[in-house]
Design a protein around this motif. Structure first.
Motif, short mmCIF file in Angstrom:
data_model
loop_
_atom_site.label_atom_id
_atom_site.label_comp_id
_atom_site.label_asym_id
_atom_site.label_seq_id
_atom_site.Cartn_x
_atom_site.Cartn_y
_atom_site.Cartn_z
N ILE A 248 -11.43 11.02 21.55
CA ILE A 248 -11.10 10.17 20.76
C ILE A 248 -10.60 9.15 21.51
CG2 ILE A 248 -10.13 9.07 18.37
CD1 ILE A 248 -12.62 11.06 18.09
N ILE A 249 -11.14 8.05 22.16
CA ILE A 249 -10.68 7.14 23.16
C ILE A 249 -9.57 6.14 22.35
CG2 ILE A 249 -11.30 5.89 25.26
CD1 ILE A 249 -12.43 9.23 24.99
N GLY A 250 -10.76 4.94 21.73
CA GLY A 250 -9.86 4.08 21.92
C GLY A 250 -9.22 4.31 20.59
N ALA A 251 -7.70 3.49 20.20
CA ALA A 251 -7.04 3.57 19.38
C ALA A 251 -7.42 3.20 17.85
CB ALA A 251 -5.71 2.21 19.10
N ARG A 252 -6.94 3.69 16.55
CA ARG A 252 -7.49 3.98 15.51
C ARG A 252 -8.66 3.63 15.07
NH1 ARG A 252 -3.47 1.40 11.79
NH2 ARG A 252 -2.14 0.18 13.17
N THR A 253 -9.33 4.83 15.80
CA THR A 253 -10.77 5.00 15.84
C THR A 253 -10.95 6.48 15.23
OG1 THR A 253 -10.59 6.12 18.14
CG2 THR A 253 -11.09 3.32 18.13
N PHE A 254 -10.15 7.11 14.84
CA PHE A 254 -10.27 8.54 13.72
C PHE A 254 -9.94 8.38 12.46
CE2 PHE A 254 -9.60 13.17 13.06
CZ PHE A 254 -10.83 13.59 13.05
N LEU A 255 -10.37 8.44 11.92
CA LEU A 255 -9.73 8.17 10.93
C LEU A 255 -10.42 9.95 9.67
CD1 LEU A 255 -11.11 4.78 9.51
CD2 LEU A 255 -9.28 5.31 11.11
N SER A 256 -8.73 10.20 8.84
CA SER A 256 -9.49 11.05 8.30
C SER A 256 -8.59 11.32 7.33
CB SER A 256 -8.69 12.44 9.46
OG SER A 256 -9.91 13.67 8.31
N PRO A 257 -8.51 12.32 5.91
CA PRO A 257 -7.61 13.23 5.28
C PRO A 257 -6.40 13.63 6.04
CG PRO A 257 -9.35 13.73 4.67
CD PRO A 257 -9.46 12.66 5.40
N SER A 258 -5.05 13.42 5.18
CA SER A 258 -4.53 13.84 6.41
C SER A 258 -3.56 15.23 5.47
CB SER A 258 -3.61 13.50 7.01
OG SER A 258 -2.35 14.46 8.59
N ASP A 259 -2.08 15.25 5.31
CA ASP A 259 -1.78 15.59 4.29
C ASP A 259 -2.22 15.76 2.63
OD1 ASP A 259 0.06 16.06 6.71
OD2 ASP A 259 1.15 14.66 6.73
N PHE A 260 -2.46 14.77 2.07
CA PHE A 260 -3.19 14.90 0.99
C PHE A 260 -4.44 15.60 0.91
CE2 PHE A 260 -3.98 13.29 -3.05
CZ PHE A 260 -3.23 13.28 -4.05
N ASN A 261 -5.29 15.77 2.02
CA ASN A 261 -6.06 16.39 2.11
C ASN A 261 -7.53 16.22 1.27
OD1 ASN A 261 -5.74 19.42 4.06
ND2 ASN A 261 -6.00 17.00 4.59
N ALA A 262 -7.94 14.90 0.43
CA ALA A 262 -8.57 14.74 -0.40
C ALA A 262 -9.99 15.00 -0.12
CB ALA A 262 -8.48 13.26 -0.93
N MET A 263 -10.56 15.75 -0.78
CA MET A 263 -11.69 15.75 -0.08
C MET A 263 -12.38 14.33 -0.68
SD MET A 263 -13.00 19.60 -0.18
CE MET A 263 -14.85 19.15 -0.92
N GLY A 264 -13.68 13.94 0.12
CA GLY A 264 -14.79 13.59 -0.63
C GLY A 264 -14.48 11.46 0.07
N TYR A 265 -13.43 12.00 0.88
CA TYR A 265 -13.11 10.68 1.87
C TYR A 265 -14.05 9.52 2.66
CZ TYR A 265 -9.80 7.88 4.77
OH TYR A 265 -9.15 7.00 5.45
N CYS A 266 -14.79 10.87 3.16
CA CYS A 266 -15.75 9.75 4.54
C CYS A 266 -16.51 8.65 4.27
CB CYS A 266 -16.52 11.19 5.10
SG CYS A 266 -17.67 10.61 6.81
#
Length: 576
Positions: free
Chosen positions: A400-418
């Motif tokens: 992952i190179i650029g800033a704010r270029t990787f988005l993912s649900p983390s601590d809540f871990n809600a499936m269906g985010y993508c």
């Protein structure tokens, strides 16, 4: 002057720079939607489910393109959106939630959608408001926005009763937005003490999370000056560029990639910036920070919650890190080259070769996929991962190179985010490539939002990692139990589904097709088509994260429980 509450809401949102709202209209919000239809600055986006709307709004905020905003109906709209609101709440993502409400001056009970929405949302929002009169609409929305983006960010909720939103009321004026106050400077003595600790260390190291995003350049310069290796959290993968020679990867314990595990074993002073040391980033609390832990965070509640810190600095990393950099540079000249760059590069190359040597048979080897995806994407392309095994494959294998270029649900871990998140990210960033990676189980949860992508003519690509299982849990089941329960999915005709939803379709069945399939998908997206790519992925090799977390959790069990689990697994292996 007389104005409807809806007209006042529109004015406030335009003042705040809102460009999109996400939701489904209902009888309580018809006037609000009619007002937005006339706005030259705001476009209301119809979704298929309010849960998807919340993930879209979350992605808008994560990309830094303003605050994601929901406009939803009361009761069912709120409960549907709650998963996305909870994700934003625990991940520290600002979100503005506007919701209709029942008639506040009616004498009748059991009105349509009547419920205590505030009781439901209080645990997963920073604050909630219920508008009492027309005069309060604009000031309340400004106050809600300030609350959402100040301190540790998070979602806020404003209920607009039907009679205020839809009917005329008297207001004296419509105040303009004056902007946010400047962040306060960090305490100088704390900065000086932390700087001396870093300079005195034999081998300092950095662990950075999402909260460090705005301090990216200061972190890079400081790491170079101290020759400090840098690991990130899952959520903070884009807080430090993966192509920098001091970047080691996600995490820093046995659950991390070898570059991080080996190099951080020698770190005697750890600077942690914008991370809570929560379960996912620490590999189920498997890390062991050195006693010389310096913790920087905007939320003082995180200090010493899971690991004791020798020094704590409360403040925004965007102001703390430049001050710390200045102090360190005043105390220490640039160091001699210790060779740590070469060691990191060697470990990274060896790990990728380990993956390339893995026999994926007739399916797609993950490292082949991510090598080609990185080749095909620009550095500022936005990559959205859902929750599942693919998330950690991406974290380990996708630079992952650029800033704010990787988005993912983390601590809540809600499936269906993508799927919803790629829509929100693309709407907020129409000139950038946006791709998503979803496991087949997560994709099934929100695939219908592709209707939204097709209707809005959004050029996004969703790569579905298709193995027919809920693989992250299936692997976690199979290792101790030697069987899988409720984690095997049914077969889906992804081509038929894509056509039904109005999207393009690409099938990817083996390593030899990877480059052409990715290029084809991105070409279609560049022409404004939403694209589904069915990736027949090989999940037979577990990630370092999966193996490390299982080892950590097994290691902390009582001997009796450990013998029970290991014995059962061995017995089932013998008799199966």
């Amino acid at each position: 002057m007389k104005k409807t509450g809806a007209a006042l809401v529109r004015f406030a949102l335009e003042q705040l720079g809102i460009r999109h709202t996400f939701g489904i209209p209902g009888v309580h919000t018809t006037e609000l939607y009619d007002q937005l239809h006339s706005s030259e600055h705001i476009t209301p986006i119809l979704v298929t489910h309010e849960g998807g709307a919340a993930f879209m709004a979350d992605a808008v905020s994560r990309t830094g393109a303003g605050i994601g905003t929901l406009l939803i109906v009361p009761a069912a709209g709120v409960t549907h959106a709650a998963s996305g609101i909870g994700e934003a709440g625990i991940d520290g993502i600002p979100m503005l939630i506007l919701c209709g409400g029942i008639h506040s001056e009616s004498d009748h009970r059991y009105q349509l959608h009547e419920m205590d929405q505030h009781a439901l949302l209080t645990p997963i929002t920073k604050a909630t408001w219920r508008i009492r009169c027309h005069e309060d609409v604009i000031p309340t929305l400004y106050r809600a926005y300030e609350t959402a983006v100040s301190g540790e960010p998070g979602p806020v909720f404003v209920e607009i009763p039907y009679n205020i939103g839809n009917f005329l009321g008297e207001v004296e004026r419509m105040p303009e937005w004056r902007g946010m106050p400047l962040a306060r400077s960090p305490e100088r003595k704390l900065i000086e003490t932390a700087a001396r600790e870093l300079v005195a260390a034999r081998q300092p190291g950095f662990f950075v999370g999402w909260g460090a995003m705005q301090a990216r350049q200061a972190l890079i310069t400081l790491a170079e000056h101290l020759e400090a290796p840098v690991a990130t959290t899952l959520q903070g993968l884009s807080a430090f560029p993966a192509d920098h020679p001091l970047h080691t990867g996600m995490g820093m314990g046995e659950y991390a990639v070898p570059a991080a595990t080996e190099v951080f074993a020698e770190v005697d002073c750890l600077l942690a910036v914008g991370t809570r040391f929560s379960e996912i980033p620490t590999g189920s609390y498997g890390v062991r920070p050195p006693p010389a832990l310096i913790h920087v965070d905007i939320n003082p509640a995180v200090f010493n919650a899971n690991y004791p810190a020798r020094h704590v600095i409360e403040g925004d990393a965007a102001t703390v890190m430049p001050a710390l950099l200045e102090e360190v540079m005043a105390l220490k000249q640039a160091p001699a080259n210790t060779g740590i760059h070469r060691r990191i590069a060697g470990h990274k190359a060896a790990y990728r070769q380990e993956w390339r040597s893995h026999d994926s048979k007739d399916r797609v080897n993950p490292v082949v996929f991510f090598d080609q995806l990185r080749r095909a994407l620009k550095d500022d392309a936005i990559i959205v991962a859902d929750d599942g095994n693919h998330t950690f494959l991406a974290a380990e294998l996708m630079p992952i190179i650029g800033a704010r270029t990787f988005l993912s649900p983390s601590d809540f871990n809600a499936m269906g985010y993508c799927v919803p998140a790629v829509i929100g990210a693309r709407l907020a960033n129409p000139d950038r490539q946006v791709v998503g990676i979803a496991g087949d189980g997560a994709f099934a949860m929100t695939a219908m939002e592709l209707l939204t992508a097709a209707r809005e003519e959004l050029g996004v690509v969703v790569f579905v990692f298709n193995d027919g299982e809920l693989s992250q849990i299936a692997q976690a089941q199979y290792l101790p139990y030697r069987r899988k329960t409720c984690t095997v999915l049914g077969k889906v005709d992804y081509g038929a589904l894509a056509r039904a939803l109005g999207t393009a379709y690409v099938e990817l069945t083996g390593n030899g097709e990877v480059a052409d399939a990715i290029d084809r998908a991105l070409e279609l997206a560049a022409d404004g088509k939403a694209v589904v790519v069915n990736v027949h992925i090989d999940y037979s090799k577990p990630t370092r994260f999966t193996k490390g977390v299982i080892k950590t959790n097994l290691g902390r069990m009582a001997p009796r429980d450990k013998v029970h689990i290991v014995g059962r697994a061995l017995w089932r292996r013998i008799v199966s």
